[in-house]
Motif scaffolding. Structure first.
Motif, PDB file in Angstrom:
ATOM      1  N   GLY A   1       0.791  -1.236   0.000  1.00 28.59           N
ATOM      2  CA  GLY A   1       0.000   0.000   0.000  1.00 28.59           C
ATOM      3  C   GLY A   1       0.819   1.280   0.000  1.00 28.59           C
ATOM      4  O   GLY A   1       0.275   2.369  -0.200  1.00 28.59           O
ATOM      5  N   ASP A   2       2.140   1.183   0.247  1.00 24.71           N
ATOM      6  CA  ASP A   2       2.981   2.387   0.239  1.00 24.71           C
ATOM      7  C   ASP A   2       3.022   2.999  -1.164  1.00 24.71           C
ATOM      8  O   ASP A   2       3.073   2.273  -2.162  1.00 24.71           O
ATOM      9  N   TYR A   3       3.012   4.333  -1.213  1.00 24.05           N
ATOM     10  CA  TYR A   3       3.201   5.008  -2.500  1.00 24.05           C
ATOM     11  C   TYR A   3       4.674   4.934  -2.900  1.00 24.05           C
ATOM     12  O   TYR A   3       5.557   5.273  -2.110  1.00 24.05           O
ATOM     13  N   ILE A   4       4.945   4.449  -4.106  1.00 26.83           N
ATOM     14  CA  ILE A   4       6.303   4.522  -4.660  1.00 26.83           C
ATOM     15  C   ILE A   4       6.417   5.836  -5.433  1.00 26.83           C
ATOM     16  O   ILE A   4       7.367   6.591  -5.288  1.00 26.83           O
ATOM     17  N   ILE A   5       5.396   6.111  -6.241  1.00 28.34           N
ATOM     18  CA  ILE A   5       5.310   7.370  -6.997  1.00 28.34           C
ATOM     19  C   ILE A   5       3.924   7.957  -6.738  1.00 28.34           C
ATOM     20  O   ILE A   5       2.928   7.236  -6.739  1.00 28.34           O
ATOM     21  N   ARG A   6       3.870   9.270  -6.504  1.00 32.56           N
ATOM     22  CA  ARG A   6       2.578   9.916  -6.279  1.00 32.56           C
ATOM     23  C   ARG A   6       2.237  10.825  -7.456  1.00 32.56           C
ATOM     24  O   ARG A   6       3.099  11.603  -7.897  1.00 32.56           O
ATOM     25  N   GLN A   7       1.049  10.686  -7.974  1.00 30.73           N
ATOM     26  CA  GLN A   7       0.617  11.494  -9.126  1.00 30.73           C
ATOM     27  C   GLN A   7       0.749  12.989  -8.798  1.00 30.73           C
ATOM     28  O   GLN A   7       0.418  13.427  -7.702  1.00 30.73           O
ATOM     29  N   GLY A   8       1.292  13.754  -9.758  1.00 28.30           N
ATOM     30  CA  GLY A   8       1.433  15.205  -9.572  1.00 28.30           C
ATOM     31  C   GLY A   8       2.792  15.619  -9.028  1.00 28.30           C
ATOM     32  O   GLY A   8       3.168  16.789  -9.089  1.00 28.30           O
ATOM     33  N   ALA A   9       3.578  14.630  -8.485  1.00 25.06           N
ATOM     34  CA  ALA A   9       4.916  14.976  -7.965  1.00 25.06           C
ATOM     35  C   ALA A   9       5.886  15.162  -9.129  1.00 25.06           C
ATOM     36  O   ALA A   9       5.675  14.635 -10.223  1.00 25.06           O
ATOM     37  N   THR A  10       6.960  15.921  -8.900  1.00 24.69           N
ATOM     38  CA  THR A  10       7.963  16.133  -9.954  1.00 24.69           C
ATOM     39  C   THR A  10       8.751  14.852 -10.173  1.00 24.69           C
ATOM     40  O   THR A  10       9.161  14.190  -9.219  1.00 24.69           O
ATOM     41  N   GLY A  11       8.956  14.527 -11.449  1.00 28.37           N
ATOM     42  CA  GLY A  11       9.683  13.295 -11.775  1.00 28.37           C
ATOM     43  C   GLY A  11      11.182  13.510 -11.787  1.00 28.37           C
ATOM     44  O   GLY A  11      11.750  13.884 -12.796  1.00 28.37           O
ATOM     45  N   ASP A  12      11.837  13.307 -10.647  1.00 27.10           N
ATOM     46  CA  ASP A  12      13.295  13.489 -10.632  1.00 27.10           C
ATOM     47  C   ASP A  12      14.006  12.241 -10.126  1.00 27.10           C
ATOM     48  O   ASP A  12      15.174  12.273  -9.780  1.00 27.10           O
ATOM     49  N   THR A  13      13.281  11.122 -10.052  1.00 24.97           N
ATOM     50  CA  THR A  13      13.878   9.875  -9.567  1.00 24.97           C
ATOM     51  C   THR A  13      13.446   8.736 -10.485  1.00 24.97           C
ATOM     52  O   THR A  13      12.311   8.701 -10.956  1.00 24.97           O
ATOM     53  N   PHE A  14      14.373   7.797 -10.693  1.00 23.89           N
ATOM     54  CA  PHE A  14      14.121   6.656 -11.577  1.00 23.89           C
ATOM     55  C   PHE A  14      14.084   5.396 -10.722  1.00 23.89           C
ATOM     56  O   PHE A  14      14.938   5.201  -9.857  1.00 23.89           O
ATOM     57  N   PHE A  15      13.055   4.568 -10.912  1.00 26.54           N
ATOM     58  CA  PHE A  15      12.882   3.361 -10.088  1.00 26.54           C
ATOM     59  C   PHE A  15      12.944   2.106 -10.953  1.00 26.54           C
ATOM     60  O   PHE A  15      12.372   2.080 -12.039  1.00 26.54           O
TER      61      PHE A  15
ATOM     62  N   SER B   1      -4.343   6.124 -11.967  1.00 24.09           N
ATOM     63  CA  SER B   1      -4.371   7.574 -12.156  1.00 24.09           C
ATOM     64  C   SER B   1      -5.819   8.017 -12.253  1.00 24.09           C
ATOM     65  O   SER B   1      -6.727   7.215 -12.438  1.00 24.09           O
ATOM     66  N   ASN B   2      -6.030   9.335 -12.134  1.00 25.22           N
ATOM     67  CA  ASN B   2      -7.391   9.870 -12.169  1.00 25.22           C
ATOM     68  C   ASN B   2      -8.051   9.632 -13.522  1.00 25.22           C
ATOM     69  O   ASN B   2      -9.256   9.506 -13.636  1.00 25.22           O
ATOM     70  N   SER B   3      -7.238   9.566 -14.582  1.00 22.26           N
ATOM     71  CA  SER B   3      -7.819   9.438 -15.914  1.00 22.26           C
ATOM     72  C   SER B   3      -8.029   7.985 -16.316  1.00 22.26           C
ATOM     73  O   SER B   3      -8.660   7.701 -17.308  1.00 22.26           O
ATOM     74  N   HIS B   4      -7.422   7.050 -15.566  1.00 20.73           N
ATOM     75  CA  HIS B   4      -7.606   5.637 -15.903  1.00 20.73           C
ATOM     76  C   HIS B   4      -8.135   4.924 -14.666  1.00 20.73           C
ATOM     77  O   HIS B   4      -7.469   4.875 -13.648  1.00 20.73           O
ATOM     78  N   SER B   5      -9.323   4.341 -14.789  1.00 22.31           N
ATOM     79  CA  SER B   5      -9.902   3.692 -13.616  1.00 22.31           C
ATOM     80  C   SER B   5      -9.303   2.303 -13.388  1.00 22.31           C
ATOM     81  O   SER B   5      -9.227   1.821 -12.281  1.00 22.31           O
ATOM     82  N   GLU B   6      -8.862   1.673 -14.522  1.00 21.89           N
ATOM     83  CA  GLU B   6      -8.364   0.301 -14.348  1.00 21.89           C
ATOM     84  C   GLU B   6      -6.952   0.311 -13.741  1.00 21.89           C
ATOM     85  O   GLU B   6      -6.186   1.239 -13.934  1.00 21.89           O
ATOM     86  N   SER B   7      -6.648  -0.721 -12.984  1.00 20.18           N
ATOM     87  CA  SER B   7      -5.313  -0.869 -12.403  1.00 20.18           C
ATOM     88  C   SER B   7      -4.489  -1.767 -13.302  1.00 20.18           C
ATOM     89  O   SER B   7      -4.991  -2.746 -13.830  1.00 20.18           O
ATOM     90  N   VAL B   8      -3.240  -1.414 -13.453  1.00 17.71           N
ATOM     91  CA  VAL B   8      -2.355  -2.223 -14.283  1.00 17.71           C
ATOM     92  C   VAL B   8      -1.245  -2.774 -13.399  1.00 17.71           C
ATOM     93  O   VAL B   8      -0.570  -2.027 -12.712  1.00 17.71           O
TER      94      VAL B   8
ATOM     95  N   SER C   1      -0.076   7.487 -10.132  1.00 24.21           N
ATOM     96  CA  SER C   1       0.519   7.033  -8.869  1.00 24.21           C
ATOM     97  C   SER C   1       0.863   5.559  -8.993  1.00 24.21           C
ATOM     98  O   SER C   1       0.188   4.816  -9.711  1.00 24.21           O
ATOM     99  N   VAL C   2       1.896   5.148  -8.289  1.00 26.70           N
ATOM    100  CA  VAL C   2       2.267   3.728  -8.260  1.00 26.70           C
ATOM    101  C   VAL C   2       2.390   3.335  -6.797  1.00 26.70           C
ATOM    102  O   VAL C   2       3.076   4.002  -6.023  1.00 26.70           O
TER     103      VAL C   2
END
Length: 460
Positions: A44-58, A69-76, A93-94
């Motif tokens: 359940g921990d957020y790895i990436i949060r929607q809207g945050a600046t992308g400055d890290t690579f995972f 994400s808000n625009s996609h209801s399905e989970s991948v 968000s991931v």
């Protein structure tokens, strides 16, 4: 060492499986693997949060995550995330599903490291004219023997050897340095590998800032290395007599050393024994690296685990046995600049163990003398970063980053390479047999027994 190698190999394999990285050279992948940090997430921990600046690579190395994400209801479900982040904001968000382990690299480290080791110095030594000159030299030296030389005097002594000034009998104007090594001493201390490595590296080191090795000889008791004679004396002697050097003088000698290291590093060779005692001056006052007993060809992007070097100059990763590469020479370069400017190295204790402990506390714990200027201190601190991937000279522009540092502003690098700029000190050298710039050494009276058993030096 084994654990470190396995982890490094796994990280490199992960990186190689990222499509964007497949075209990167091995040495760059290896450096990226060094700076990956393991981060653990719970369910359940957020790895990436929607809207945050992308400055890290995972890279997800273990476990699974879900993207929403808000625009996609399905989970991948994705078991591998491989998008290199740009400066834009996250579009989704991931979160972790169960326990997840990620390998993380921040954007700044990534930008610093992408780019190969700059082959700065290779080009100028590969012209047809240079090749022809080297071939003529090799032909000449292949025809000389030990009996063609007269011994004049001793120029220096080391743990395994002594260096004699010798003169060519049929051409009195030509002198050389003959390094004489006792076979018995080498065998007793198991130094065969180091000696053969020294020979191999020096025979290929055709740089004006590295002392030349012309050929080698052997007899039942000794090994001999016929070297270029540099009669300006050791830099250490000059430093001892003067106490310390000013900025201009230090810049010149450091420039010579940087050129030598750039030549070696572009060929996957690390030097590992930088100190004033191993820098010698020629008759013009230009500095050259000598003594390659600790040098090793590891290859680009590869590491080695041998513990060696002079205590005051040893990098923290050598002390901690984490494996080291050419970045250990960048650390030593910082120590050298400090010592030339102040007269003594920044880290020193009453015995090696105390010295190592002081080194592990870091350069920021050292008080810099007033005579070291702000920009020189900045250079030293950037060369002596604890983390090798953050060191100047070990990033994407390689040695160019050191040459472009503020402390070198206005320095004539081309003039240095071509030998057209004046050295800060021109030694007095009165002919090819003048040994006055060296300390006096008594004759060697210890005659070792002949060594009949060893076959290790057949290629010497």
């Amino acid at each position: 060492m084994r654990t470190g190698l396995i982890k490094h190999s796994q990280y490199t394999d992960f990186l190689r499986s990222v499509p964007s990285f497949q075209s990167l050279p091995e040495d760059v992948l290896s450096k990226l693997a060094d700076v990956l940090e393991e981060t653990h997430y719970s369910d359940g921990d957020y790895i990436i949060r929607q809207g945050a600046t992308g400055d890290t690579f995972f890279i997800i190395s273990e476990g699974q995550s879900t993207q929403h994400s808000n625009s996609h209801s399905e989970s991948v479900f994705i078991s591998f995330l491989s998008s290199l982040c740009r400066e834009d904001v996250r579009t989704a968000s991931v979160t972790a599903v169960g326990d997840v382990t990620c390998l993380v690299i921040d954007r700044e480290s990534f930008k610093q490291l992408i780019g190969g080791l700059d082959d700065v110095n290779s080009k100028q030594y590969d012209s047809d004219e240079v090749k022809a000159k080297l071939q003529a030299e090799a032909d000449f030296f292949s025809s000389v023997s030990l009996s063609d030389f007269n011994i004049i005097c001793t120029l220096g002594m080391g743990g395994f050897s002594r260096v004699e000034l010798v003169q060519l009998k049929n051409d009195p104007n030509r002198s050389f340095a003959l390094k004489v090594l006792k076979k018995r001493h080498i065998l007793d201390t198991s130094q065969q590998g180091h000696i053969l490595s020294e020979r191999r590296i020096m025979m290929e080191a055709h740089s004006p800032f590295i002392i030349r090795l012309y050929r080698t000889f052997r007899d039942p008791k000794y090994l001999y290395m016929l070297l270029e004679a540099c009669l300006g004396g050791e830099l250490w002697t000059l430093l001892r007599d003067r106490g310390s050097f000013d900025d201009g003088t230090t810049r010149f000698y450091t420039g010579c050393v940087i050129e030598a290291l750039a030549f070696l590093h572009s060929r996957g060779i690390i030097y590992r024994d930088l100190k004033p005692e191993n820098i010698i001056l020629d008759h013009r006052g230009y500095a050259k690296l000598v003594d390659f007993g600790f040098a090793k060809k590891v290859g680009l992007g590869k590491k080695t685990w041998t513990f060696c070097g002079t205590p005051e100059y040893v990098a923290p990763e050598i002390i901690l046995n984490k494996g080291h590469d050419s970045s250990a020479d960048c650390w030593s370069l910082g120590i050298l600049v400090f010592e030339l400017l102040s007269g003594s190295p920044p880290f020193s204790g009453s015995d090696p163990m105390k010295t190592y402990n002081i080194i592990l506390r870091g350069i920021d714990m050292i008080e810099f003398p007033k005579k070291i200027t702000k920009s020189a201190a900045n250079l030293v601190k950037r060369l002596c970063r604890d983390n090798p991937s953050e060191r100047l000279g070990n990033q994407k522009n390689g040695v160019k980053d050191i040459q472009k540092h503020k402390w070198f502003e206005g320095f004539n690098w081309d003039g240095l390479r071509q030998g057209t700029i004046d050295s800060p000190y021109t030694p007095t050298v009165d002919g090819p047999l003048d040994n006055s710039n060296f300390d006096y050494f008594p004759e060697d009276t210890d005659d070792p027994p002949p060594d009949e058993e060893s076959g290790w030096d057949l290629e010497f």
